[in-house]
Design a protein around this motif. Structure first.
Motif, mmCIF file in Angstrom:
data_model
loop_
_atom_site.group_PDB
_atom_site.id
_atom_site.type_symbol
_atom_site.label_atom_id
_atom_site.label_comp_id
_atom_site.label_asym_id
_atom_site.label_seq_id
_atom_site.Cartn_x
_atom_site.Cartn_y
_atom_site.Cartn_z
ATOM 1 N N LEU A 171 2.489 1.725 -3.494
ATOM 2 C CA LEU A 171 1.603 2.250 -4.530
ATOM 3 C C LEU A 171 1.247 3.705 -4.281
ATOM 4 O O LEU A 171 1.096 4.486 -5.227
ATOM 5 C CB LEU A 171 0.328 1.391 -4.599
ATOM 6 C CG LEU A 171 0.535 -0.056 -5.062
ATOM 7 C CD1 LEU A 171 -0.773 -0.820 -4.970
ATOM 8 C CD2 LEU A 171 1.083 -0.090 -6.485
ATOM 9 N N LYS A 172 1.138 4.070 -3.000
ATOM 10 C CA LYS A 172 0.793 5.452 -2.659
ATOM 11 C C LYS A 172 1.851 6.430 -3.150
ATOM 12 O O LYS A 172 1.539 7.551 -3.588
ATOM 13 C CB LYS A 172 0.618 5.575 -1.151
ATOM 14 C CG LYS A 172 0.288 6.982 -0.694
ATOM 15 C CD LYS A 172 0.189 7.028 0.831
ATOM 16 C CE LYS A 172 -0.060 8.434 1.331
ATOM 17 N NZ LYS A 172 -0.089 8.502 2.816
ATOM 18 N N ASP A 194 0.829 -1.205 0.000
ATOM 19 C CA ASP A 194 0.000 0.000 0.000
ATOM 20 C C ASP A 194 0.865 1.258 0.000
ATOM 21 O O ASP A 194 0.598 2.203 -0.754
ATOM 22 C CB ASP A 194 -0.922 0.007 1.217
ATOM 23 C CG ASP A 194 -2.043 -1.021 1.102
ATOM 24 O OD1 ASP A 194 -2.285 -1.491 -0.018
ATOM 25 O OD2 ASP A 194 -2.633 -1.358 2.149
ATOM 26 N N SER A 195 1.903 1.288 0.878
ATOM 27 C CA SER A 195 2.750 2.482 0.920
ATOM 28 C C SER A 195 3.528 2.630 -0.378
ATOM 29 O O SER A 195 3.804 3.748 -0.827
ATOM 30 C CB SER A 195 3.702 2.429 2.116
ATOM 31 O OG SER A 195 4.636 1.376 1.977
ATOM 32 N N ALA A 245 1.980 9.011 -7.085
ATOM 33 C CA ALA A 245 1.979 7.552 -7.006
ATOM 34 C C ALA A 245 3.240 6.982 -7.637
ATOM 35 O O ALA A 245 3.760 7.500 -8.631
ATOM 36 C CB ALA A 245 0.748 6.989 -7.696
#
Length: 959
Positions: A106-107, A103-104, A113
């Protein structure tokens, strides 16, 4: 909007409509200068057109995606670990980007992004690692990604960027930190170490080693526990001991030998606590030794948790470790004392290396600059600014412990309370790292390699976690008794196994027994000295207290004495002396003038006017001198303040008579005085054999024997009544109070120990009320036959009062370090007196290094030394072969041994072999030795034979 340059806010708004990864490129095109040439109406379509062109151009330049399925764990994870996690994982998120989780990742970070699932060509991370823009490429340091690696990343993103559950690049939980009990299998008669190793050996397919024979064990355990070779007598006694537990008994006896245990393990702790007796920092007071505190701690076997607490939150005696070195000149911020404290305490007690993190976030472990400064802030007297690679950041460090889960530091606490709290956290039972770090060092010391390696990276796993944890918990359960843990290890079959060689560079380490180790420099020096029998009499430092552990008993302690004569008597006596001298000169001149006049009269002539004038002048001079004398003899008022004029300086002289029926075998003395001094024995000055350079030479050891005689003897101590501080002319005028200063409390202590040649009880001479004292005495007061009956008796200082030399602390103080602090003498009385009284046999650990020990890797101890190098060097070969230090020691030994070698060469060779190797020589060795000695043996042949012995690997290794 008026024509001309568009506002920056408009440009920024238009940039915000462009995908984040393309903003830097498009932004370069639309700088304010360029935008001014374009109609504002054309900006939006141009942005999108250029953005589309940029995407197409980027795709054309990127390596194509790999055309096969990608395995994250085998292909992507190694790429991230090699190139990314130093800056973007394990608690670090440079540029706002962290790839600790999917998640981190892709963020993304500050530029948007990192990846667009299924569209690797539009993914920011792909462009960065591909290096299309030389101004924006990752990683910034290290190897660039190959086209194949970029293709693998593209294929992984296009295939959905699968990330198996449970895989993370987050900072792992700390290893070896928390207490953990380990249950032992039911084997009551088996040493716990061997009990725990049984399963390990079974898993590794290794047979439990058979213990070494007795003679090898004896030599090993003597060298490991007390650092000495066993004597032939000690060896024979053990070999003929029928007790089944004689090895355990020997281990206990050696650990109970307080003096030799402390002398030996002093080396281990001097290295770790960077303690030495001279070197960088000592010359100007920028460094302080802890020798006295450390030696007492070893003699008394101080519990380790208290030992650590007194170093982390130091006393006056132990502060030298945490205060570090005040380096001369401008130094890197990572070398300032608070940061040295953070580095040294973390390394020694927690097995944490903060050296890299003291300049920047570490590249070798997970510690950050903020972590290092948090520890350093605990030791700072003022707010501490973070400095990144010697560039101030403007951020202020807040005091905090490295492992906040063990306890917090309140930033609002004053420094003394902060340090007390820090000591509580580190020595708390919750801190399992403290015990694990120490038992790991002990295991390494005794068996050649730690349970965790490197020793200063306790975040690494142990090769036998149960063994590390059990030893640590057992250590804590037994009151942090270091000797207990050494005993547990040394009585195990694991310790008593035959030595083995370490693994190759890329081989897995499998424990099979102790590693073969070399004697360290101090062990080698002591081994040579034991063969030669030429032990030192006095240690180099005067800090050691030999009354600790009962090494020295039966001391007659001197009293601190001074004089109760009023201070003004000294200047008055000087004035009377000067007046008498002037009166004598005046009378002499008057007599000469009267003689001239008398001679003229005798010849029937009238004295000339010139002669008459001379008589008148001489008569007037006598009268004036008489008036000066009368005035000098009048009682003086006490000086109005502590500052006295230069003419008022005088001596305070102490005298003591004693009688000798015979000359002593040795006669050492110690003097502690609050001012400058001189000692005479029988009218001859005694030079200091050793001075305490940290206290302005106010403390010294003396060899009195050359000045003594049979019959009446006299000790005279001449002390300046004032402390004078060296200053230049400007300072002298600006700080008159520092020129000649009278201490608030002056004092003298003297001790002499005269050891009879026949071995009887020593004669002790100490300062007390029987000593005679006088301010500014006249006459030949240094002579033995001087009549001092009219002198006053010395006065003992009140109980609990000790003298202080205040001179160094007076203005001007150019540097606020301990070189300018008042010289306190009271705390040093017992160590100095006990040093004179201790029986000698001084080991290398209590002496400064010499060229041979330097060659053998004895360090200068400016930094923490967790372990010494064992690799042989060219310098060592040269020093062992041609060095004058070893040659001189062997020649001394040869001169001592030559008569024995001539009288019975075979018996002498046998003794040397038993002393050096704990075994007799073989038939062949004996024959070669006798041939080397010659018939008859000479001092030169004995020295050559000893040189050959000490250069054999069997002598230099612990097997």
């Amino acid at each position: 909007m008026p024509q001309g340059k568009p506002r920056l806010s408009t440009i920024n708004y238009q940039l915000s409509t462009v995908p984040p990864r393309l903003r830097p490129k498009v932004g370069k095109i639309f700088t304010p200068g360029r935008v001014s040439l374009i109609s504002m109406k054309l900006i939006p379509p141009l942005f999108f057109a250029l953005a589309s062109m940029a995407v197409a151009a980027t795709d054309a330049k990127l390596p194509p995606p790999a055309n096969r399925p990608i395995d994250f764990e085998k292909e992507i994870k190694p790429l991230f670990e090699a190139a990314c996690i130093k800056c973007h994982a394990k608690g670090k998120d440079k540029g706002g980007f962290s790839l600790e989780t999917r998640d981190s990742f892709l963020k993304g970070g500050d530029t948007g992004a990192a990846a667009v699932i299924g569209k690797s060509g539009e993914s920011n991370i792909v462009e960065l690692v591909a290096g299309l823009d030389p101004d924006s490429v990752m990683p910034k340091k290290g190897s660039r990604w190959t086209a194949e690696q970029v293709g693998i990343l593209r294929a992984w993103i296009d295939q959905g960027a699968s990330w198996p559950k449970g895989i993370t690049f987050a900072k792992p939980p700390p290893q070896n930190l928390k207490p953990r009990d380990v249950a032992l299998a039911e084997r009551p008669s088996v040493n716990p170490v061997d009990n725990l190793l049984a399963g390990y050996f079974a898993a590794k397919g290794v047979e439990f080693p058979t213990p070494v024979e007795d003679r090898i064990f004896v030599r090993r355990v003597y060298l490991d526990l007390v650092g000495l070779l066993p004597t032939p007598e000690q060896l024979e006694s053990f070999l003929h001991d029928p007790a089944p537990d004689k090895r355990a008994q020997l281990v206990r006896r050696l650990l109970d030998d307080k003096r030799n245990y402390a002398d030996h393990w002093l080396t281990f702790w001097n290295d770790l606590l960077r303690n030495d007796y001279k070197g960088t920092g000592f010359i100007d007071g920028g460094r302080k030794q802890i020798s006295g505190w450390l030696y007492r701690a070893l003699l008394e076997n101080m519990p380790y948790n208290r030992f650590v607490a007194e170093l982390v939150n130091p006393t006056t005696a132990s502060e030298g470790f945490s205060r570090g070195i005040i380096w001369r000149g401008t130094v890197n911020a990572s070398m300032l004392p608070p940061m040295q404290a953070a580095q040294n305490i973390s390394q020694v007690f927690l097995g944490v290396n903060l050296k890299c993190a003291s300049c920047h976030d570490s590249f070798v472990n997970d510690w950050s600059l903020a972590d290092a400064y948090g520890m350093a802030a605990a030791y700072s007297d003022q707010k501490l600014e973070l400095v990144h690679c010697d560039k101030p950041t403007g951020k202020i460090a807040s005091p905090r412990f490295l492992y906040p889960e063990l306890g917090a530091l309140d930033p609002a606490l004053p420094k003394p309370e902060r340090l007390q709290r820090l000591a509580e956290i580190i020595t708390s039972p919750k801190d399992g790292r403290l015990a694990r770090t120490l038992v790991n060092r002990l295991w390494s010391r005794l068996l050649g390699r730690g349970l965790v390696e490197p020793l200063d990276d306790m975040e690494k796993p142990a090769w036998n976690r149960d063994l590390l944890d059990w030893l640590a918990e057992d250590f804590a359960a037994h009151g942090y008794d270091i000797k207990h843990t050494i005993e547990v290890i040394a009585t195990s079959r694991a310790y008593q196994a035959p030595t083995v060689e370490g693994p190759g560079e890329k081989e897995e380490y499998v424990f099979g027994g102790p590693l073969t180790r070399r004697l360290d420099a101090e062990q080698f020096a002591d081994a040579i000295t034991s063969l030669a029998g030429d032990w030192g009499r006095l240690p180099y430092s005067l800090e050691f207290d030999f009354t600790a552990g009962g090494i020295v008993t039966g001391l007659d302690m001197p009293q601190w004495i001074w004089t109760d004569e009023p201070v003004q008597l000294g200047p008055q006596r000087l004035a009377i002396k000067a007046a008498n001298s002037a009166l004598a000169e005046a009378k002499k001149a008057a007599a000469a003038a009267q003689k001239k006049a008398g001679e003229a009269t005798a010849q029937g002539n009238t004295p000339t006017d010139e002669v008459k004038a001379e008589v008148d002048r001489a008569t007037a001079a006598v009268a004036a001198a008489q008036e000066r004398l009368t005035a000098a003899e009048q009682p003086r008022e006490a000086s109005p303040g502590p500052v006295l004029p230069e003419t008022d300086r005088h001596r305070v002289v102490f005298r003591k008579a004693f009688h000798l029926d015979a000359l002593p075998a040795e006669a050492y003395g110690a003097i502690l005085v609050s001012q400058s001094w001189q000692v005479q024995v029988n009218g001859r000055e005694v030079k200091a054999k050793q001075r305490d350079g940290f206290r302005n030479g106010r403390i010294a050891l003396l060899d009195l024997r050359p000045m003594l005689k049979v019959g009446d003897n006299e000790i005279v101590i001449d002390v300046s009544s004032h402390t004078e501080k060296q200053m230049n002319d400007i300072e002298r005028s600006k700080y008159p109070g520092s020129l000649i200063h009278l201490n608030k409390q002056s004092g003298l202590a003297f001790y002499a120990r005269l050891v009879p040649a026949n071995g009887g009880a020593p004669q002790q001479i100490v300062t007390d009320g029987d000593w005679r004292v006088r301010r500014a005495p006249e006459g030949r007061w240094g002579a033995v036959d001087y009549a001092d009956a009219g002198w006053a008796h010395a006065q003992a200082l009140p109980a609990g009062v000790t003298p202080v030399d205040e001179g160094p602390s007076l203005e001007p103080i150019h540097r606020a370090d301990f070189a300018n602090l008042p010289v306190e003498l009271g705390s040093q009385l017992i160590p100095v007196i006990s040093t004179v009284a201790q029986p000698g046999h001084i080991r290398a650990s209590l002496l400064v290094s010499d060229p041979l020990q330097v060659a053998l890797d004895r360090p200068n101890r400016e930094v923490v030394i967790p372990e010494r190098s064992t690799a042989a060097t060219t310098l060592q070969a040269l020093e062992l072969t041609n060095g004058s230090t070893l040659d001189g020691q062997l020649r001394k030994a040869a001169a001592r041994f030559a008569p024995e070698a001539v009288r019975d060469p075979s018996a002498w060779v046998d003794r040397i072999y038993r002393s050096a190797f704990s075994r007799p020589p073989s038939t062949e060795e004996r024959a070669v030795a006798l041939e080397m000695l010659g018939n008859p043996a000479t001092a030169d042949s004995v020295a050559d034979f000893l040189w050959a012995i000490v250069n054999l690997p069997e002598f230099q290794l612990i097997n």
